[in-house]
Design an enzyme around this catalytic site. Structure first.
Site, PDB file in Angstrom:
ATOM      1  N   GLY A 104      -6.056  23.789  44.602  1.00 34.11           N
ATOM      2  CA  GLY A 104      -4.865  24.305  43.932  1.00 34.11           C
ATOM      3  C   GLY A 104      -3.874  24.725  44.989  1.00 34.11           C
ATOM      4  N   GLU A 105      -2.770  25.316  44.531  1.00 37.68           N
ATOM      5  CA  GLU A 105      -1.730  25.727  45.469  1.00 37.68           C
ATOM      6  C   GLU A 105      -2.237  26.825  46.390  1.00 37.68           C
ATOM      7  OE1 GLU A 105       1.518  27.988  44.128  1.00 37.68           O
ATOM      8  OE2 GLU A 105       2.413  27.767  46.103  1.00 37.68           O
ATOM      9  N   PHE A 106      -3.166  27.660  45.865  1.00 35.25           N
ATOM     10  CA  PHE A 106      -3.618  28.820  46.643  1.00 35.25           C
ATOM     11  C   PHE A 106      -4.859  28.552  47.482  1.00 35.25           C
ATOM     12  CE2 PHE A 106      -1.244  30.561  43.043  1.00 35.25           C
ATOM     13  CZ  PHE A 106      -0.351  31.393  43.697  1.00 35.25           C
ATOM     14  N   GLY A 107      -5.612  27.513  47.108  1.00 32.91           N
ATOM     15  CA  GLY A 107      -6.843  27.232  47.856  1.00 32.91           C
ATOM     16  C   GLY A 107      -7.747  26.316  47.048  1.00 32.91           C
ATOM     17  N   GLU A 108      -8.984  26.157  47.520  1.00 38.57           N
ATOM     18  CA  GLU A 108      -9.909  25.248  46.853  1.00 38.57           C
ATOM     19  C   GLU A 108     -10.422  25.817  45.526  1.00 38.57           C
ATOM     20  OE1 GLU A 108     -10.231  25.639  50.218  1.00 38.57           O
ATOM     21  OE2 GLU A 108      -9.637  23.588  50.747  1.00 38.57           O
ATOM     22  N   VAL A 109     -10.821  24.895  44.673  1.00 39.09           N
ATOM     23  CA  VAL A 109     -11.522  25.282  43.452  1.00 39.09           C
ATOM     24  C   VAL A 109     -12.936  24.724  43.596  1.00 39.09           C
ATOM     25  CG1 VAL A 109     -11.583  25.159  40.929  1.00 39.09           C
ATOM     26  CG2 VAL A 109      -9.387  25.069  42.131  1.00 39.09           C
ATOM     27  N   ASP A 151       3.448  25.706  30.081  1.00 40.37           N
ATOM     28  CA  ASP A 151       2.979  24.512  30.815  1.00 40.37           C
ATOM     29  C   ASP A 151       1.796  23.893  30.084  1.00 40.37           C
ATOM     30  OD1 ASP A 151       2.958  22.595  32.752  1.00 40.37           O
ATOM     31  OD2 ASP A 151       1.957  23.817  34.276  1.00 40.37           O
ATOM     32  N   ILE A 189     -14.467  21.211  43.786  1.00 41.25           N
ATOM     33  CA  ILE A 189     -14.112  20.261  42.717  1.00 41.25           C
ATOM     34  C   ILE A 189     -12.609  20.016  42.647  1.00 41.25           C
ATOM     35  CG2 ILE A 189     -16.139  20.624  41.252  1.00 41.25           C
ATOM     36  CD1 ILE A 189     -14.558  22.656  39.657  1.00 41.25           C
ATOM     37  N   GLY A 190     -11.846  20.713  43.457  1.00 44.63           N
ATOM     38  CA  GLY A 190     -10.404  20.454  43.435  1.00 44.63           C
ATOM     39  C   GLY A 190      -9.685  21.397  44.376  1.00 44.63           C
TER      40      GLY A 190
HETATM   41  N1  ADE Z   1     -11.171  22.778  37.419  1.00 40.98           N
HETATM   42  C1  ADE Z   1     -10.388  23.832  37.347  1.00 40.98           C
HETATM   43  N2  ADE Z   1     -10.979  24.802  36.639  1.00 40.98           N
HETATM   44  C2  ADE Z   1     -12.164  24.304  36.224  1.00 40.98           C
HETATM   45  C3  ADE Z   1     -13.211  24.801  35.427  1.00 40.98           C
HETATM   46  N3  ADE Z   1     -13.125  26.013  34.923  1.00 40.98           N
HETATM   47  N4  ADE Z   1     -14.259  24.040  35.190  1.00 40.98           N
HETATM   48  C4  ADE Z   1     -14.302  22.797  35.706  1.00 40.98           C
HETATM   49  N5  ADE Z   1     -13.349  22.279  36.440  1.00 40.98           N
HETATM   50  C5  ADE Z   1     -12.293  23.030  36.710  1.00 40.98           C
END
Ligand code: ADE
Length: 983
Positions: free
Chosen positions: A608-613, A745, A605-606
């Site tokens: 980040g700096e360290f890797g995929e989410v 932040d 779903i995304g």
């Molecule tokens: N993106 C980053 N963290 C998330 C989360 N906990 N739930 C849904 N999308 C996200």
């Protein structure tokens, strides 16, 4: 005097025309042989009466010709037109000394014709003028003589007697009088301004005007008396006043005609008949109003131009929510408003209890039942009901009414709310003890029932400030028979009561216990314990008290505090993982280790700096799978990357608040043969290799980040829903600040939203490093900071604190109210900093209540100590939620320029409307602006949302984008002007 020859038109009335006299002309000559009457016939056999005289060779001629008696009629002055020939004396030989080239015109007024035989006395006649010829006989090139006809007009008057004679005196000329016409002028009957003015004869004194009043035409009425003035030349002058068509009639071609069926005109005036408004009709001509169709009505105060309306349909989706002190009803507006906007709701109540025979008996509810804000005439879509009896069954009827409900049948939505206050058993909590207190916390504990009838799941602790007049309370949960309640006010008495939740539901509450916080900076031991009456509750939102960190962690932390990390007040419960010599220890202490085989990854779903989410599910034995988000550390990481990555988990693991993203656990210790990895094309892959996967597993938030969520749902929430979101963030931040944690932040992109719109604070890795936030920029002091969200003292000299977080919270509020707009739009970071220094602040977003913008401005006080604390913010938002009338006044859209110490500067003019609209991708509206006369940026600078709507921009999202861009341009230009740049 010479007048121009006349064209005989309407304004002229002829009294005599010798050319039109068919019979004899009864004119007299003196002496008898002076003038000769010579009558010839024209080609149509009509007589041409002429009078001739030519005694040019004899001296002392005095020949008179007198007309018949001419009736004056209405004339006050008359005009005499003479047509004649006159011979040039030079053309006649031997007449010098005797020949003349003029004759004289005279008149005599009498009331009656003179009796025949009256002696002619030249002295009775008044001279009008001496008439000379303009043209006489002239010689042509061929030597022929050409007769030229002269026309002369003379004015005669003023006339006072009923009639008059004209007389022509010849003194020796050679004249042929071909025709004589006598006429007078008048202002002809006319129609002006829906009034009729009669034929009018001008005043005898040619310099005076005759004032004439007009009469309104049929079916018209006087507005101001219609008047015209008749001038000497028969012209109507100076129109004044006018008539207007009466009700049921409209003007057409200067008259008033009836309104056709289907049209109506309710008032006299210049307007046209209007088509009958929606749901009404008129069957007859000249309708003054339209009658409503069956089932539609007009309220007393409705104008006749308004559409007929009907009562609304039933409210929808009526739901009830109950806790032990308040019952809430909430519904949605009716799908059919009946065409009106004045909908209110009435909540009617019946109490229905079972009778002994097993049937239900319903009576009106007790009079002391309290409805907040009131039971009738509600403008909102919710009500809180207090002081109800328990156990009891209540039936609530919610009806929607509007201005015509009294005329039709009110549609009702009926709901049977059963207030089930049968407890799941008696109270299991007896005496509550205060273990200790600080200035804003109280630690409580109670003894757990040794053999409870059912398993205790957890406890709910409810509390409120005793002196607070407001209906507000907080609650928090704990699994243990103890709690530390934070976020309290120093030196204040709080009332607490606790109930247990068993597998069968809630038990009854304990008695009330009062405890006070200590004066600032002091820790206190228990004070008195008293019971008190239950205090009413009215908060309908997420009632967000909070539990402290888990007891296990708490115990550990206390140990650490004792070993030197405990601050003076003893209530800082957040432990900075950087204080651990080995940060892995912090992870072990605050985060639960998860077996990776219990994680099932669904999709990415995304990044980040360290890797995929990724999103996925976490399997916990004996429980349903829970949706989780999994942050992964990409393979091949360095040790310091692993440490930084896990730092967030060790922070998050210390928090336990409904508005802080919950850490489920971490994967740090597993050695796997098959590791998950995600390819660039978003396909989950298993890599068969020995690896140590590192993951942080947190609760899954279905709606993702708040900023992007709002952007995709532009304009779709009520203000109350938006305030609810802010409140969630405020609860989370109040919790963090009580824990002594500074976020640094806080921004909408770092707030996550779940499927119920609950907002939770996330992204905790950033309190030390800002590498991951793309908004972060390096400051002069070398720090990397998200400028637009950061308080000036934090930007300038790195002074981050909970009050600098409050500044950021104000920006989040602005982001929420503007549905994810970028703060300060496209201004550069440098310009943002400069305008902040000059005292400028973001203006209220479109549709933002004044109260919320004031709160934002309060959060953006330059002086940090002047800003509210998160507890104050929360209290403020709670008050608004409880009493949403504080949200009704919106910042005046046309004057919402940012609060500024100075007056507004003029708006510079430097690009075209077209360029501007192109730049905000709204080019399709160019014509709307141009057609409405907005051709320069200068002209749009004062446009309000209403203006935007008026020029035909209907989509809320587009209105918002345009208004926001106008504000942005103003702020930027203002800044440019302030900094002395030339545009
Ligand atoms: N993106 C980053 N963290 C998330 C989360 N906990 N739930 C849904 N999308 C996200």
């Amino acid at each position: 005097m010479s007048l121009t020859p006349l064209v005989y038109e309407n304004p002229v009335l002829i009294l005599l025309d010798t050319t039109a006299v068919l019979g004899e002309l009864d004119w007299k000559t003196y002496p008898i042989n002076g003038w000769d009457a010579i009558t010839e016939m024209d080609e149509q056999n009509r007589p041409i009466h002429t009078f001739q005289v030519c005694h040019v060779m004899e001296l002392n001629q005095n020949n008179w010709l007198r007309s018949g008696w001419i009736q004056r009629q209405a004339a006050q002055r008359v005009y005499v037109e003479l047509r004649f020939t006159l011979r040039d004396c030079n053309s006649i030989p031997w007449v010098s000394g005797t020949c003349k080239e003029t004759f004289n015109l005279f008149y005599l007024q009498t009331n009656e014709p003179l009796p025949s035989g009256t002696r002619f006395r030249p002295t009775d006649y008044a001279k009008v003028d001496t008439i000379a010829a303009d043209e006489s006989f002239t010689q042509t090139d061929l030597g022929d003589r050409v007769l030229r006809l002269n026309t002369e007009i003379r004015e005669v008057g003023p006339l006072t007697q009923r009639g008059f004679y004209l007389a022509f005196q010849d003194v020796g000329a050679c004249i042929a009088l071909v025709s004589v016409k006598v006429f007078y002028k008048r202002c002809p009957s006319t129609l002006r301004n829906l009034a009729v003015f009669p034929d009018t004869v001008p005043h005898r004194d040619s310099s005076s005007l005759v004032e004439v009043k007009g009469a309104c035409v049929e079916n018209a009425e006087e507005k101001d008396t219609p008047k015209l003035y008749c001038g000497a030349d028969g012209d109507w002058l100076v129109p004044l006043g006018h008539c207007v068509c009466s009700i049921g009639h409209e003007e057409k071609d200067g008259h008033c005609q009836t309104c056709k069926p289907g049209f109506f005109k309710p008032i006299a005036g210049n307007m046209k008949c209007s088509q009958c408004p929606l749901h009404s009709s008129s069957h007859d001509q000249a309708a003054t109003m339209c009658h409503c169709e069956k089932g539609f009505y007009r309220a007393n105060k409705d104008p006749s131009t308004m559409a007929c309306t009907r009562p609304p349909s039933a409210p929808r989706n009526l739901v009830s929510l109950i806790n032990d002190t308040a019952l809430f009803l909430q519904w949605m507006p009716p799908s059919d408003t009946g065409g009106r906007s004045d909908i209110t709701y009435n909540v009617l109540c019946q109490r229905c209890d079972g009778d002994s025979g097993g049937g239900m008996q319903c009576d009106p509810c007790e009079p002391d039942l309290r409805f907040i804000p009131r039971p009738l005439g509600l403008t909102g879509i919710s009500v809180a009901i207090l002081d109800y009896a328990t156990p009891a069954n209540y039936t609530f009827i919610v009806e929607a009414v509007n201005g015509v409900s009294g005329l039709g049948i009110a549609a009702r939505a009926l709901i049977n709310v059963t207030v089930n206050t049968h407890q799941a058993g008696p109270a299991l909590v007896g005496v509550i003890k205060k273990d200790w207190s600080s200035d804003n916390s109280i630690a409580l504990s109670w003894t757990e029932e040794e053999h409870p009838p059912l398993d205790i799941v957890d406890y709910e602790v409810k509390y409120y400030e005793k002196e607070q007049e407001q209906l507000s309370y907080s609650s928090t949960r704990t699994k243990n028979p103890s709690v530390v309640v934070t976020g309290l006010r120093p030196s204040s008495v709080y009332v607490f009561h606790v109930r247990a939740r068993t597998t069968a539901g809630y038990t009854a509450y304990s008695s009330n216990f009062e405890f006070s916080t200590s004066a600032e900076g002091r820790i206190q031991q228990p004070v008195k314990v008293t019971a008190d009456n239950l205090w009413p509750v009215d908060c309908m939102g997420q009632c967000q008290g909070y539990i402290k960190a888990r007891m296990k962690s708490q115990e550990k932390r206390r140990t650490r505090f004792r070993s030197g990390h405990v601050p003076f007040s003893g209530i800082k419960t957040y432990v900075d993982p950087d204080t651990y010599e080995d940060p892995t220890q912090a992870v072990e202490e605050f985060a639960k280790e998860i077996d990776p085989s219990s994680i099932c990854i669904d999709r990415v779903i995304g990044t980040g700096e360290f890797g995929e989410v990724c999103s996925g599910r976490l399997r916990i034995p004996g429980r349903l799978d829970i949706a989780v988000a999994i942050k992964t550390l990409k393979g091949g990481y360095m040790e310091h990357q692993r440490r930084d990555f896990l730092r967030e988990a060790s922070i998050m693991g210390q928090f336990d608040s409904p508005n802080i993203i919950r850490l489920e656990g971490v994967v740090t210790k597993s050695k796997m043969l098959a590791c998950f990895s995600v390819s660039r094309v978003n396909i989950l892959q298993y890599t068969f290799m020995a690896c140590r996967p590192v993951m942080i597993v947190v609760e899954y938030m279905a709606n993702g980040a708040l900023d992007s969520f709002l952007r995709t749902r532009d304009g779709q929430f009520t203000v109350l829903q938006l305030v609810g979101m802010m409140r969630g963030v405020a609860v989370g931040m109040a919790y963090l600040s009580d824990m002594g944690y500074v976020h640094r932040d806080l921004a909408a992109r770092n707030i996550l939203v779940d499927e119920n719109l609950v907002c939770k604070v996330s992204d905790f890795g950033m309190s030390r490093v800002m590498e991951e936030d793309t908004e972060a920029a390096y400051t002069a002091t070398g720090g990397k900071i998200p400028i637009r969200w950061t308080a000036p003292e934090a930007i300038a000299y790195g002074k981050f604190s909970s009050v600098s977080d409050v500044w950021s919270f104000g920006i989040v509020m602005w982001e929420v109210m503007s549905y994810g707009e970028r703060p300060y739009w496209e201004m550069s970071n440098q310009d943002v900093i400069l305008s902040m220094e000059e005292g400028y602040r973001l203006p209220a977003p479109m549709g933002c209540p004044v109260t919320l913008h004031q709160l934002m401005l309060h959060c953006w006080q330059k002086e940090p100590s002047q800003r509210p604390r998160f507890n104050n913010v929360l209290c403020f938002l709670d008050k608004l939620i409880i009493n949403p009338s504080g949200l009704l006044t919106l910042v005046n859209e046309s004057h919402n320029f940012p609060d500024s110490p100075d007056a507004m500067p003029d708006y510079p003019l430097f690009i075209s409307i077209g360029d501007w609209l192109d730049s905000i991708k709204m080019s399709q509206y160019k014509n709307n602006f141009i057609a409405a006369g907005y051709t320069t940026l200068d002209s749009i600078s004062t446009m309000s949302v209403d203006d935007i709507r008026r020029i035909g921009i209907c989509l809320i999202g587009h209105q918002r984008r345009i208004i926001s861009s106008i504000q942005s341009l103003r702020l930027q230009f203002h800044h440019i002007q302030q900094s002395g740049f030339q545009v």
